[in-house]
Write a protein that holds these residues in place. Structure first.
Motif, PDB file in Angstrom:
ATOM      1  N   GLY A  90       0.892  -1.224   0.145  1.00  0.00           N
ATOM      2  CA  GLY A  90       0.016  -0.190  -0.033  1.00  0.00           C
ATOM      3  C   GLY A  90       0.826   1.375   0.175  1.00  0.00           C
TER       4      GLY A  90
ATOM      5  N   SER B 256       3.440   4.064   1.275  1.00  0.00           N
ATOM      6  CA  SER B 256       3.549   4.642   2.559  1.00  0.00           C
ATOM      7  C   SER B 256       2.780   5.716   2.887  1.00  0.00           C
ATOM      8  CB  SER B 256       5.088   5.382   2.642  1.00  0.00           C
ATOM      9  OG  SER B 256       5.031   6.459   1.785  1.00  0.00           O
ATOM     10  N   VAL B 257       2.629   6.201   4.304  1.00  0.00           N
ATOM     11  CA  VAL B 257       1.461   7.448   4.702  1.00  0.00           C
ATOM     12  C   VAL B 257       2.019   8.616   3.942  1.00  0.00           C
ATOM     13  CG1 VAL B 257       0.877   8.828   6.471  1.00  0.00           C
ATOM     14  CG2 VAL B 257       1.191   6.259   6.923  1.00  0.00           C
TER      15      VAL B 257
ATOM     16  N   ASP C 172       2.836   8.615   0.862  1.00  0.00           N
ATOM     17  CA  ASP C 172       2.183   8.316  -0.409  1.00  0.00           C
ATOM     18  C   ASP C 172       0.498   8.646  -0.338  1.00  0.00           C
ATOM     19  OD1 ASP C 172       4.324   7.790  -1.780  1.00  0.00           O
ATOM     20  OD2 ASP C 172       4.230   5.512  -1.131  1.00  0.00           O
ATOM     21  N   LEU C 173       0.038   8.217   0.939  1.00  0.00           N
ATOM     22  CA  LEU C 173      -1.457   8.401   0.975  1.00  0.00           C
ATOM     23  C   LEU C 173      -1.959   9.606   1.232  1.00  0.00           C
ATOM     24  CD1 LEU C 173      -3.981   6.953   1.704  1.00  0.00           C
ATOM     25  CD2 LEU C 173      -3.491   6.914   4.192  1.00  0.00           C
TER      26      LEU C 173
ATOM     27  N   SER D 171      -4.138  12.382  -1.103  1.00  0.00           N
ATOM     28  CA  SER D 171      -5.446  12.943  -0.535  1.00  0.00           C
ATOM     29  C   SER D 171      -5.172  14.470  -0.416  1.00  0.00           C
ATOM     30  CB  SER D 171      -5.549  12.453   0.768  1.00  0.00           C
ATOM     31  OG  SER D 171      -5.525  10.842   0.534  1.00  0.00           O
TER      32      SER D 171
ATOM     33  N   LEU E 201      -7.051  13.603   5.256  1.00  0.00           N
ATOM     34  CA  LEU E 201      -7.488  12.340   5.582  1.00  0.00           C
ATOM     35  C   LEU E 201      -8.707  12.548   6.749  1.00  0.00           C
ATOM     36  CD1 LEU E 201      -4.114  10.426   5.986  1.00  0.00           C
ATOM     37  CD2 LEU E 201      -5.480  10.431   4.069  1.00  0.00           C
TER      38      LEU E 201
ATOM     39  N   GLU F  72      -9.386   7.951  10.271  1.00  0.00           N
ATOM     40  CA  GLU F  72      -8.203   7.324   9.545  1.00  0.00           C
ATOM     41  C   GLU F  72      -7.017   7.591  10.081  1.00  0.00           C
ATOM     42  OE1 GLU F  72      -6.896   6.086   4.909  1.00  0.00           O
ATOM     43  OE2 GLU F  72      -8.237   8.042   5.322  1.00  0.00           O
TER      44      GLU F  72
ATOM     45  N   LEU G 280       2.299   1.002   4.693  1.00  0.00           N
ATOM     46  CA  LEU G 280       1.140   0.368   4.619  1.00  0.00           C
ATOM     47  C   LEU G 280       0.750  -0.898   3.833  1.00  0.00           C
ATOM     48  CD1 LEU G 280      -0.786   3.852   3.630  1.00  0.00           C
ATOM     49  CD2 LEU G 280      -0.767   2.797   6.193  1.00  0.00           C
TER      50      LEU G 280
ATOM     51  N   SER H 227      -1.970  -4.174   2.999  1.00  0.00           N
ATOM     52  CA  SER H 227      -3.450  -4.664   3.021  1.00  0.00           C
ATOM     53  C   SER H 227      -3.694  -5.990   3.812  1.00  0.00           C
ATOM     54  CB  SER H 227      -3.987  -4.930   1.549  1.00  0.00           C
ATOM     55  OG  SER H 227      -3.153  -5.963   0.829  1.00  0.00           O
TER      56      SER H 227
ATOM     57  N   ARG I 235      -6.169  -0.932   6.461  1.00  0.00           N
ATOM     58  CA  ARG I 235      -4.594  -0.916   6.287  1.00  0.00           C
ATOM     59  C   ARG I 235      -4.036  -1.329   7.393  1.00  0.00           C
ATOM     60  NH1 ARG I 235      -6.049   4.059   4.054  1.00  0.00           N
ATOM     61  NH2 ARG I 235      -5.951   4.202   1.599  1.00  0.00           N
TER      62      ARG I 235
END
Length: 205
Positions: free
Chosen positions: A95, A97-98, A100-101, A105, A109, A113, A145, A147, A157
């Motif tokens: 998933g 990294s944070v 990337d998340l 976004s 977030l 989350e 992260l 799955s 995650r």
């Protein structure tokens, strides 16, 4: 396939290059016997002959191996290529990294989350603390992260702390290595030799 790192490491088959940092590169490999992917972290060739960097690389593998937590990256094996490049095999974070998340976004977030990510990261830090280890470089890019959850909510995650390249046990801190880290995420005591460093450096807001 890459010509700069072996296409096979034992039964592991190289899939692609994932990324590179200042001292090491990470590759995605596939284990056909277990039908699973793993990440392989290899010391960059230019640093192999540097004894301090070489030692730090091996220490990272040993520290990760010593911690038993679903929220810290696991090390499964360690080795060296025929050309003398050390590497270790570890958990693969499918998933990203944070970091990337957050990048994907722009609106931010959901607070639930964020709370879940922070809670899982705190569990990982507690496991490090139990082993007497200070990470010293906690940041979104080092929170991976996956799955593959560990009994949590379906589809959620799992957060894994990674990159212990600058981590130190409490009894091995010294003035040469104490100020290594990412400046924008470092606690003040990592830059001030007059201040003691302990696990609070990893939870600075």
């Amino acid at each position: 396939m890459s010509a700069t790192f072996p296409t096979h490491l034992g039964r592991l088959q190289q899939v692609r290059h994932i990324g590179a940092g200042a001292f090491a590169s990470v590759w995605l490999y596939y284990d056909p016997d277990l039908d699973s992917h793993v990440a392989v972290k290899a010391l960059s060739p230019g640093w192999v002959s540097n004894p301090e960097i070489h030692k730090r690389f091996l220490q990272e593998a040993r520290l990760l191996r010593s911690v038993d937590s679903p929220h810290v990256v696991r090390v499964y094996d360690i080795g060296q290529t025929s050309t003398g490049i050390p590497f270790f095999v570890m958990s693969y974070a499918d998933g990203g990294s944070v970091a990337d998340l957050l990048k994907g976004s722009p609106a931010g977030l959901d607070v639930r989350e964020v709370a879940d990510i922070v809670s899982q990261a705190a569990d990982g830090l507690m496991a490090l603390k139990a082993r007497g280890v200070i990470h010293r470089d906690i940041k979104p890019a080092n929170l991976l992260l996956t799955s593959e959850t560990s009994g949590g909510t379906a589809g959620a995650r799992r957060v894994m702390i990674a990159d212990l390249g600058v981590a130190r046990s409490l009894d091995s801190l010294n003035e040469v290595t104490r100020d290594i880290g990412t400046p924008s995420y470092m606690a003040p005591e990592q830059l001030d030799p007059s201040l003691p460093i302990d696990h609070r450096a990893d939870v600075r807001a």
